[in-house]
Structures are given as C-alpha cells and as structure tokens.
Design a protein around this motif. Structure first.
Motif, PDB file in Angstrom:
ATOM      1  N   GLU A  63       0.828  -1.204   0.000  1.00 22.49           N
ATOM      2  CA  GLU A  63       0.000   0.000   0.000  1.00 22.49           C
ATOM      3  C   GLU A  63       0.863   1.255   0.000  1.00 22.49           C
ATOM      4  O   GLU A  63       0.558   2.235  -0.683  1.00 22.49           O
ATOM      5  CB  GLU A  63      -0.964  -0.008   1.201  1.00 22.49           C
ATOM      6  N   ALA A  64       1.973   1.207   0.751  1.00 20.51           N
ATOM      7  CA  ALA A  64       2.896   2.357   0.742  1.00 20.51           C
ATOM      8  C   ALA A  64       3.422   2.563  -0.678  1.00 20.51           C
ATOM      9  O   ALA A  64       3.496   3.696  -1.173  1.00 20.51           O
ATOM     10  CB  ALA A  64       4.046   2.102   1.716  1.00 20.51           C
ATOM     11  N   SER A  65       3.750   1.477  -1.369  1.00 17.05           N
ATOM     12  CA  SER A  65       4.273   1.589  -2.735  1.00 17.05           C
ATOM     13  C   SER A  65       3.222   2.179  -3.676  1.00 17.05           C
ATOM     14  O   SER A  65       3.516   3.056  -4.482  1.00 17.05           O
ATOM     15  CB  SER A  65       4.685   0.215  -3.263  1.00 17.05           C
ATOM     16  N   TYR A 107       5.441   3.312  -9.397  1.00 16.41           N
ATOM     17  CA  TYR A 107       4.399   2.276  -9.261  1.00 16.41           C
ATOM     18  C   TYR A 107       3.594   2.083 -10.545  1.00 16.41           C
ATOM     19  O   TYR A 107       3.338   0.954 -10.968  1.00 16.41           O
ATOM     20  CB  TYR A 107       3.470   2.614  -8.079  1.00 16.41           C
ATOM     21  N   SER A 108       3.207   3.209 -11.188  1.00 19.22           N
ATOM     22  CA  SER A 108       2.340   3.034 -12.371  1.00 19.22           C
ATOM     23  C   SER A 108       3.096   2.359 -13.516  1.00 19.22           C
ATOM     24  O   SER A 108       2.522   1.540 -14.234  1.00 19.22           O
ATOM     25  CB  SER A 108       1.709   4.356 -12.806  1.00 19.22           C
ATOM     26  N   MET A 137      10.491  -4.628  -8.895  1.00 15.91           N
ATOM     27  CA  MET A 137       9.641  -4.626  -7.692  1.00 15.91           C
ATOM     28  C   MET A 137      10.395  -4.001  -6.517  1.00 15.91           C
ATOM     29  O   MET A 137       9.845  -3.178  -5.774  1.00 15.91           O
ATOM     30  CB  MET A 137       9.201  -6.035  -7.343  1.00 15.91           C
ATOM     31  N   HIS A 138      11.672  -4.371  -6.356  1.00 18.73           N
ATOM     32  CA  HIS A 138      12.429  -3.798  -5.240  1.00 18.73           C
ATOM     33  C   HIS A 138      12.682  -2.304  -5.457  1.00 18.73           C
ATOM     34  O   HIS A 138      12.733  -1.537  -4.491  1.00 18.73           O
ATOM     35  CB  HIS A 138      13.708  -4.601  -4.986  1.00 18.73           C
ATOM     36  N   SER A 139      12.788  -1.859  -6.706  1.00 16.63           N
ATOM     37  CA  SER A 139      12.942  -0.414  -6.965  1.00 16.63           C
ATOM     38  C   SER A 139      11.685   0.329  -6.538  1.00 16.63           C
ATOM     39  O   SER A 139      11.761   1.441  -6.006  1.00 16.63           O
ATOM     40  CB  SER A 139      13.202  -0.150  -8.454  1.00 16.63           C
ATOM     41  N   PRO A 189      10.817   4.547   2.713  1.00 12.28           N
ATOM     42  CA  PRO A 189      11.331   3.471   1.871  1.00 12.28           C
ATOM     43  C   PRO A 189      11.173   2.104   2.517  1.00 12.28           C
ATOM     44  O   PRO A 189      11.228   1.972   3.740  1.00 12.28           O
ATOM     45  CB  PRO A 189      12.812   3.809   1.710  1.00 12.28           C
ATOM     46  N   VAL A 190      10.974   1.110   1.671  1.00 13.59           N
ATOM     47  CA  VAL A 190      10.867  -0.265   2.160  1.00 13.59           C
ATOM     48  C   VAL A 190      12.083  -1.018   1.617  1.00 13.59           C
ATOM     49  O   VAL A 190      12.177  -1.265   0.424  1.00 13.59           O
ATOM     50  CB  VAL A 190       9.566  -0.927   1.653  1.00 13.59           C
ATOM     51  N   VAL A 191      13.032  -1.292   2.495  1.00 14.11           N
ATOM     52  CA  VAL A 191      14.272  -1.955   2.070  1.00 14.11           C
ATOM     53  C   VAL A 191      14.396  -3.251   2.869  1.00 14.11           C
ATOM     54  O   VAL A 191      14.559  -3.205   4.084  1.00 14.11           O
ATOM     55  CB  VAL A 191      15.499  -1.048   2.293  1.00 14.11           C
ATOM     56  N   TYR A 192      14.271  -4.368   2.194  1.00 14.85           N
ATOM     57  CA  TYR A 192      14.333  -5.658   2.890  1.00 14.85           C
ATOM     58  C   TYR A 192      15.731  -6.264   2.872  1.00 14.85           C
ATOM     59  O   TYR A 192      15.967  -7.254   3.537  1.00 14.85           O
ATOM     60  CB  TYR A 192      13.368  -6.649   2.225  1.00 14.85           C
TER      61      TYR A 192
END
Ligand code: DP6
Length: 320
Positions: free
Chosen positions: A189-191, A198-199, A235-237, A245-248
């Motif tokens: 959802e954040a993405s 995203y688009s 996807m990770h970008s 940011p979401v960095v796993y």
C-alpha cells in the motif's frame, strides 16, 4: 468435521506487488511462480460447535497473532455462522520472513476448511477464497509453474508447466530468520500510494508475463533468468522509492547476488529472485544446483541454505 491439507510455498518469478482492490485483496497485476516441494505447511482444521473458542497452534505453540486472519479465511470458506474452529499448523521453514509462509498457510487452510465444512469447491472458487486471504496463496493451489491471472472481478490460477516438465531447482539462502520489519500488505500500500515508479511497474507487467510464459513454454532458461531478475529488481525499486522506503535487503543479501553473478560468469544456469524479506532464492538448472548450493553456503551472513525441487499444489492428506 475435521480435515488436514498440505500446501507448499511458492516463489514468484514474475511478482505480485500492489492491490487493485484492497477490501477484496485483489492484486493489481498477474504473476507467475513456481511451487516448491520440500518446504511445506500442514494444516489441520477441526470445526466443532462444542469447542470453547477458536484456537490456533503453530508447530505445537499457541499463536493468537495469526488467529484472526486464519479465522477470517475459514469464515469465508465455511460461512460466518460456522462452528468454532481449532487449527493446528505445522511447518518446516521460518514463518513471516519473506519465504511465502502465508501462501502455503492460506492455501492449506482454504483446502482443509472446505473439506471440514463438507463443501466441494472448484479450483476457481478455491483460488478466489485463498486469494482473499493472501494474494500469493491462490498460486499454491497449483503445482509446477503457475500463472495467476486477473479476471474482471476476481483471480484465476492454472499450471502452465507441470513440475516434472521442467525440473528446475530452487535454493533458498536464509540471511535473517526473524520476522520481517514491514509486512507485505502494508508495504504494498505504501508503494501504491507513494512510489513514483508504481504506475510503470503495473503497466509493464503484461509484457514481463508474456516473456516469462514464452520462456517457460520453450524451456529457455536464459530468457526466463533475464526477465525474472529484471522483474524482481523492478519490484524492489518500487519498494525502495516508496515513502518511507521499504528496504528488505541486508549486506548478506548483496553478497548472495554477487555470488550469483560469479556463477553466471562461470557459465552456470542460475538466477536470483527476492521477495518481501532479505532471503535470496536462486533458481537453477538441476545439474548446477550442487555448485550453487556450495557457493551460497560459504557466504558470510548466510545462516541456512535449503534446496527444493518443484512440487504439486495444495491437497488433502490423512492426518499424521
Ligand atoms: C513479494 O501474498 O504476502 O512475495 O496479498 O497482502 O497477503 P497479501 O500479500 P502476499 O504478497 C506477496 C508478495 C511477494 C511477491 C509474490 O509472491 O508475488
């Protein structure tokens, strides 16, 4: 009113990331995965009006955290007026660490709950119900190479090549066994709301799915490797460019990627993919799996390596 089902986790080669309908948990994009064989979740569902309350154990320990989500899944399958449920889940791999544990859990729960409730459901109906619980779970209903397609109002899943038709192997390098910091539902959802990429991610997915499907049909490993790595990095970008940011990834994740590049430079048939966690999954030609495994085991920060062939979809079993 008891039934037990087994389901295997699946690893997406063309990823699902983002939802087009949050309330119904419908994915924004289609996806293609492989179902694993050696990792499993076994779920026993016991529906009984005499039970004092709903309950869940995971590997023998009570677990209230997952109970509401599994309970809601069982409500959808057995109806909201269902009797109380006792669920016992057993799994042989780390949970909630980006290893698709929700996929195998909800696929197994859907199949077991339908049988416990005496309902005989078609694959489209099971896919719809499993997908409501977790988007990737619908794919674990099928074996081998599986495509999830968005239909106007739902999802559908099908095997595009059976496990034995192209017996690739998957090596999972665990770099951190604890639960992930951000769950994939919140991160998606954040993405969707904040990533400027995203688009484009959503727009390009049909193309990536076509290329991967062609590669699987032609058993063209190089073509599959190139599109799967590209799709994973896109996807990770999208994750990295979300706010916050979401960095796993961690430093061992990077070392694994470097090892894959070295193996590729040496001519081995291997490619990487990663999900909502720091683990690296390496897909290999069977003849190169041993060498890839040896190289991943030696990496600083890799705590465990699991090797799996491809397996079948969720199914009912006799309880052990
Ligand atoms: C990165 O299926 O866990 O593993 O539908 O919110 O439960 P929910 O998400 P989930 O997301 C999986 C995301 C992924 C990519 C993939 O498996 O396709």
């Amino acid at each position: 009113m008891r039934a037990t089902a087994i389901a295997q986790p699946n690893i997406a080669l063309i990823k699902y990331w983002g939802k087009r309908d949050v309330a119904r948990n419908l994915p924004a994009v289609g996806s293609i995965s492989v179902t694993l064989r050696e990792l499993y979740t076994e779920m026993r569902v016991h529906l009984d009006a005499e039970l004092p309350a709903d309950s869940l154990t995971v590997n023998g320990k009570e677990n209230s955290a997952m109970l509401w989500r599994l309970g809601a899944c069982i409500d959808r399958v057995a109806g909201e007026t269902r009797p109380r449920v006792d669920i016992a889940s057993r799994t042989n791999f780390p949970i909630a660490a980006g290893l698709a544990s929700s996929a195998s859990a909800f696929a197994a729960a859907t199949v077991a709950a339908a049988a416990a409730a005496g309902r005989s459901l078609s694959l489209p109906k099971l896919a719809s119900l499993a997908g409501r619980a977790s988007g990737s779970a619908a794919r674990s209903l099928c074996g081998g190479f599986v495509e999830l397609t968005n239909t106007p109002d739902d999802v559908s899943v099908r095997t595009i090549a059976a496990a034995g038709e192209w017996p690739l192997q998957v090596i999972v390098a665990i770099t951190e066994a604890g639960p992930k910091a951000v769950g994939s539902t919140a991160a998606m959802e954040a993405s969707r709301k904040t990533s400027p990429f995203y688009s484009s991610w959503v727009e390009q997915q049909a193309h990536d799915l076509d290329i991967a499907r062609q590669a699987i049909d032609a058993r063209d490993f190089e073509q599959l490797a190139a599109i799967a790595e590209h799709n994973c990095l896109k996807m990770h970008s999208v994750m990295w460019t979300s706010r916050p940011p979401v960095v796993y990834w961690n430093s061992a994740t990077m070392r694994c990627l470097q090892a894959v590049r070295d193996l590729q430079a040496a001519g081995l048939g291997v490619f990487f993919t990663m999900d909502a966690g720091p683990q690296v999954k390496v897909v290999c030609l069977p003849e190169h799996a041993k060498a890839a495994q040896a190289s991943l085991v030696a990496i600083d920060g890799v705590t465990e390596v699991m090797v799996s062939t491809l397996g079948e979809g969720a199914r009912l079993v006799e309880p052990k």
